[in-house]
Design a protein around this motif. Sequence first.
Motif, short mmCIF file in Angstrom:
data_model
loop_
_atom_site.label_atom_id
_atom_site.label_comp_id
_atom_site.label_asym_id
_atom_site.label_seq_id
_atom_site.Cartn_x
_atom_site.Cartn_y
_atom_site.Cartn_z
N ALA A 1 0.84 -1.20 0.00
CA ALA A 1 0.00 0.00 0.00
C ALA A 1 0.87 1.25 0.00
O ALA A 1 2.06 1.19 0.26
N PHE A 2 0.24 2.36 -0.29
CA PHE A 2 0.87 3.68 -0.28
C PHE A 2 1.96 3.81 -1.36
O PHE A 2 2.91 4.55 -1.19
N GLY A 3 1.79 3.10 -2.45
CA GLY A 3 2.78 3.12 -3.52
C GLY A 3 2.60 4.25 -4.52
O GLY A 3 3.50 4.55 -5.28
N GLY A 4 1.46 4.89 -4.51
CA GLY A 4 1.19 5.96 -5.48
C GLY A 4 1.65 7.32 -5.00
O GLY A 4 2.07 7.51 -3.86
N ALA A 5 1.57 8.28 -5.91
CA ALA A 5 1.92 9.67 -5.58
C ALA A 5 0.89 10.24 -4.61
O ALA A 5 -0.29 9.86 -4.64
N SER A 6 1.33 11.15 -3.76
CA SER A 6 0.43 11.78 -2.81
C SER A 6 1.00 13.14 -2.43
O SER A 6 1.95 13.62 -3.05
N ASP A 7 0.44 13.75 -1.37
CA ASP A 7 0.88 15.07 -0.91
C ASP A 7 2.36 15.09 -0.55
O ASP A 7 3.06 16.07 -0.77
N SER A 8 2.83 14.02 0.08
CA SER A 8 4.18 13.97 0.63
C SER A 8 4.76 12.57 0.43
O SER A 8 4.06 11.64 0.06
N GLU A 9 6.06 12.45 0.70
CA GLU A 9 6.75 11.17 0.53
C GLU A 9 7.38 10.75 1.85
O GLU A 9 8.00 11.55 2.55
N LEU A 10 7.24 9.48 2.17
CA LEU A 10 7.88 8.88 3.33
C LEU A 10 8.88 7.85 2.80
O LEU A 10 8.49 6.91 2.11
N VAL A 11 10.16 8.08 3.07
CA VAL A 11 11.23 7.18 2.61
C VAL A 11 11.68 6.36 3.82
O VAL A 11 12.17 6.92 4.81
N VAL A 12 11.52 5.05 3.74
CA VAL A 12 11.86 4.16 4.86
C VAL A 12 12.94 3.19 4.41
O VAL A 12 12.80 2.52 3.39
N THR A 13 14.02 3.14 5.19
CA THR A 13 15.14 2.26 4.89
C THR A 13 15.40 1.37 6.10
O THR A 13 15.42 1.84 7.23
N ARG A 14 15.60 0.08 5.86
CA ARG A 14 15.97 -0.83 6.94
C ARG A 14 17.49 -0.94 6.98
O ARG A 14 18.15 -1.08 5.95
N ASP A 15 18.04 -0.87 8.18
CA ASP A 15 19.49 -0.97 8.36
C ASP A 15 20.05 -2.22 7.68
O ASP A 15 19.36 -3.24 7.57
N SER A 16 21.30 -2.12 7.27
CA SER A 16 22.00 -3.28 6.73
C SER A 16 22.81 -3.91 7.86
O SER A 16 23.06 -3.29 8.89
N GLY A 17 23.21 -5.13 7.67
CA GLY A 17 24.01 -5.83 8.68
C GLY A 17 23.44 -7.21 8.93
O GLY A 17 22.38 -7.58 8.46
N PHE A 18 24.17 -7.97 9.71
CA PHE A 18 23.83 -9.38 9.93
C PHE A 18 22.72 -9.59 10.94
O PHE A 18 21.88 -10.45 10.78
N SER A 19 22.70 -8.80 12.00
CA SER A 19 21.76 -9.02 13.09
C SER A 19 20.31 -8.94 12.60
O SER A 19 19.86 -7.91 12.13
N GLY A 20 19.60 -10.04 12.72
CA GLY A 20 18.20 -10.08 12.32
C GLY A 20 17.96 -10.02 10.83
O GLY A 20 16.82 -9.87 10.38
N SER A 21 19.01 -10.16 10.03
CA SER A 21 18.86 -9.98 8.58
C SER A 21 17.97 -11.03 7.93
O SER A 21 17.41 -10.78 6.88
N GLY A 22 17.84 -12.18 8.54
CA GLY A 22 16.99 -13.22 7.99
C GLY A 22 15.52 -13.03 8.33
O GLY A 22 14.65 -13.71 7.80
N CYS A 23 15.24 -12.08 9.22
CA CYS A 23 13.87 -11.84 9.66
C CYS A 23 13.20 -10.80 8.78
O CYS A 23 13.75 -9.74 8.52
N LYS A 24 12.01 -11.14 8.35
CA LYS A 24 11.21 -10.19 7.57
C LYS A 24 10.45 -9.31 8.55
O LYS A 24 9.88 -9.79 9.53
#
Length: 129
Positions: A36-59
């Motif tokens: 959801a929330f993939g279309g254009a709208s008033d504003s943009e929220l950019v979310v990045t998940r940290d890189s690294g090994f800890s918890g990397s296999g967990c979705k």
Amino acid sequence: MRILIAAVTVAMLAGCATSPISADKADPVPKDRFYAFGGASDSELVVTRDSGFSGSGCKLRFHIDGKAAADFYSGEVARFGVTQGHHVLAVEPVGICGGSGIYEAEVTVVKGESVRRRISGVSVYPTTF
């Protein structure tokens, strides 16, 4: 001998740490994990998940205002179209790592603004990355 053991322990723990990754260098969340929330709208929220090994296999499932928005693995980024105003963001471990609760944070966005947040562990934080 104790110093050697301590040094090896610290090195192993450092290898398990996560670190912020720039949204420009992160891999985009694939379309099949974007809900959801993939279309254009008033504003943009950019979310990045940290890189690294800890918890990397967990979705981790990311929610905006109680609605599933995308599933993240380590080192991924997604851009969401959101309306201006107050929003509640949440992160929920799913799959084999699920069952440990939902962690929430708030964000207020202004029309035309691009707001950045990062997922570190199972929490959402403001970021400049």
